[in-house]
Design a protein around this motif. Structure first.
Motif, PDB file in Angstrom:
ATOM      1  N   PRO A 138      38.124  51.050  50.292  1.00 62.89           N
ATOM      2  CA  PRO A 138      36.844  51.225  49.579  1.00 62.89           C
ATOM      3  C   PRO A 138      36.690  52.626  48.984  1.00 62.89           C
ATOM      4  O   PRO A 138      37.070  53.632  49.594  1.00 62.89           O
ATOM      5  CB  PRO A 138      35.798  50.973  50.663  1.00 62.89           C
ATOM      6  CG  PRO A 138      36.497  50.144  51.690  1.00 62.89           C
ATOM      7  CD  PRO A 138      37.917  50.629  51.689  1.00 62.89           C
ATOM      8  N   VAL A 143      30.827  49.817  50.714  1.00 69.32           N
ATOM      9  CA  VAL A 143      31.736  48.714  50.368  1.00 69.32           C
ATOM     10  C   VAL A 143      32.679  48.468  51.536  1.00 69.32           C
ATOM     11  O   VAL A 143      33.253  49.414  52.094  1.00 69.32           O
ATOM     12  CB  VAL A 143      32.541  49.034  49.090  1.00 69.32           C
ATOM     13  CG1 VAL A 143      33.546  47.922  48.806  1.00 69.32           C
ATOM     14  CG2 VAL A 143      31.606  49.224  47.909  1.00 69.32           C
ATOM     15  N   THR A 147      35.247  42.882  50.758  1.00 67.62           N
ATOM     16  CA  THR A 147      34.371  42.599  49.614  1.00 67.62           C
ATOM     17  C   THR A 147      34.819  43.345  48.361  1.00 67.62           C
ATOM     18  O   THR A 147      34.071  43.404  47.385  1.00 67.62           O
ATOM     19  CB  THR A 147      32.912  42.975  49.943  1.00 67.62           C
ATOM     20  OG1 THR A 147      32.842  44.386  50.242  1.00 67.62           O
ATOM     21  CG2 THR A 147      32.400  42.179  51.130  1.00 67.62           C
ATOM     22  N   CYS A 148      36.002  43.931  48.417  1.00 69.31           N
ATOM     23  CA  CYS A 148      36.504  44.641  47.240  1.00 69.31           C
ATOM     24  C   CYS A 148      36.657  43.671  46.070  1.00 69.31           C
ATOM     25  O   CYS A 148      37.164  42.556  46.228  1.00 69.31           O
ATOM     26  CB  CYS A 148      37.854  45.278  47.550  1.00 69.31           C
ATOM     27  SG  CYS A 148      37.777  46.618  48.765  1.00 69.31           S
ATOM     28  N   THR A 157      36.668  48.227  42.789  1.00 68.92           N
ATOM     29  CA  THR A 157      35.771  48.922  43.713  1.00 68.92           C
ATOM     30  C   THR A 157      36.531  49.523  44.882  1.00 68.92           C
ATOM     31  O   THR A 157      35.946  50.204  45.712  1.00 68.92           O
ATOM     32  CB  THR A 157      34.710  47.949  44.252  1.00 68.92           C
ATOM     33  OG1 THR A 157      35.362  46.861  44.908  1.00 68.92           O
ATOM     34  CG2 THR A 157      33.848  47.400  43.125  1.00 68.92           C
TER      35      THR A 157
END
Length: 363
Positions: A138, A143, A147-148, A157
């Motif tokens: 992250p 983050v 969930t990147c 991200t």
């Protein structure tokens, strides 16, 4: 009038007598027998020629398939090795001492760090490498790795990162004649090459927790998680200590290639093949450089090293490995007479590759 009728009857009677006989004749039994024998003499050699052509074509096809499989497996191993940062040799020292540095697979086996060898499997090539995790680290504190994403503008991200991974290639001998790895079914099953891999999980570079288990990200995907067999206390500067959490945690391996020869192959000349191939490496840790013996460089070491259908030559100090694989195409189509023979080497394709890893530890 009577005279006219008499002439007509006489003419008709003569015409019937002068006509040809309307009889039909067929082939006799002798003629049929002669024809059958001639057909047999002509068709049998042609049928044998066709069968021989089909068998030859089949042998050529399985030979080509085996060559391709061996080369593909070797290419895969070479790609794997290109990321290696430490390759274990066959140094017999089970542990490091003030005068001896353990660098080999025997030390891993002594510590129960990798699946143990037995009558069916043998470790041939074991090394540490860098495993790429794409879009996983992250860039922002809010983050999580799992969930990147990639934004609409193409920006990520998270960054790519690397984790340590331990890779082990084993040669496995099949003992079940009815197994899918022993087809066609029968005795003298071929061997296969399998691959184990465990890896570290995604660690938070900003964590300063003294407990290694607390330095990992919590929100990770399965591909980013730590393998059960990976030891968080492992230090690459001490590659034979705290290597894994135990051989039982490795899980099941993946099969890389089947139909590897399981018979004594050609005599290796010279007996110091690994030393010659690796450029006669020397041990420079002592007062004077000393040649590294063949038994340390070759995995597995002799004796008993009579098959030599899958083996590695490793110079740990230079992070170099040379891998050789010999296939057996005959075993794909038959169960008998499949042992290596110098007169039919084409059915036992052999290939080698020599790879130097990313560099020595710490470089």
């Amino acid at each position: 009038m009577k005279t006219l009728l008499r002439l007509l009857l006489k003419s008709q009677h003569q015409r019937n007598r002068s006509g040809p006989d309307q009889t039909e004749k067929g082939m006799t039994l002798v003629e049929l027998l002669v024809g059958a024998i001639m057909a047999f003499l002509i068709i049998t050699p042609m049928l044998g020629f066709v069968v021989d052509m089909l068998n030859t074509d089949r042998r050529e096809q399985v030979k080509s398939n085996t060559e391709q499989d061996v080369q593909a497996a070797l290419d895969f191993i070479a790609q794997d090795l290109s990321q290696a940062i430490y390759i274990y040799d066959n140094n017999p020292a089970p542990a490091s001492t003030p005068t001896t540095t353990a660098t080999g697979i025997p030390a891993l086996l002594a510590g129960n760090f990798i699946p143990p060898p037995n009558t069916t499997q043998t470790p041939i090539l074991v090394f540490w490498k860098r495993q790429l995790l794409t879009n996983s680290l992250p860039l922002a504190a809010n983050v999580q790795p799992d969930t990147c994403t990639t934004t609409a503008t193409g920006a990520n991200t998270c960054n790519d990162t690397y984790v340590l991974a331990l890779v082990a290639y084993y040669q496995v001998r099949e003992t079940n004649g009815n197994s899918i790895w022993c087809q066609p079914s029968g005795a003298a099953c071929p061997t296969r090459i399998v691959r184990y891999q465990i890896q570290d999980g995604l660690r938070n570079p900003n964590s300063i927790d003294p407990n290694p288990l607390q330095r990992y990200f919590t929100g990770v995907s399965p591909a980013q998680d730590r393998s059960p067999a990976f030891n968080p206390n492992f230090d690459i500067s001490n590659p034979t200590q705290n290597v894994t959490t135990g051989a039982a945690n490795f899980g099941n391996p993946e099969v890389l290639v089947n139909y590897i020869d399981d018979s004594p192959g050609p005599t290796v000349t010279p007996n110091d093949e690994c030393r010659t191939a690796l450029g006669n490496p020397t041990d420079t840790t002592g007062v004077m450089p000393t040649p590294i013996p063949e038994t340390t460089l070759r995995i597995p070491a002799a004796p008993p090293d009579t098959v030599k259908s899958f083996y590695a030559c490793v110079d740990t100090s230079q992070n170099i490995a040379r891998v050789t694989i010999r296939g057996n195409s005959l075993r794909r189509i038959q169960t008998n007479d499949t042992a290596y023979n110098p007169n039919r080497t084409a059915f036992f394709p052999t290939a080698s590759v020599q790879v130097q890893g990313l560099g020595a530890r710490g470089q």
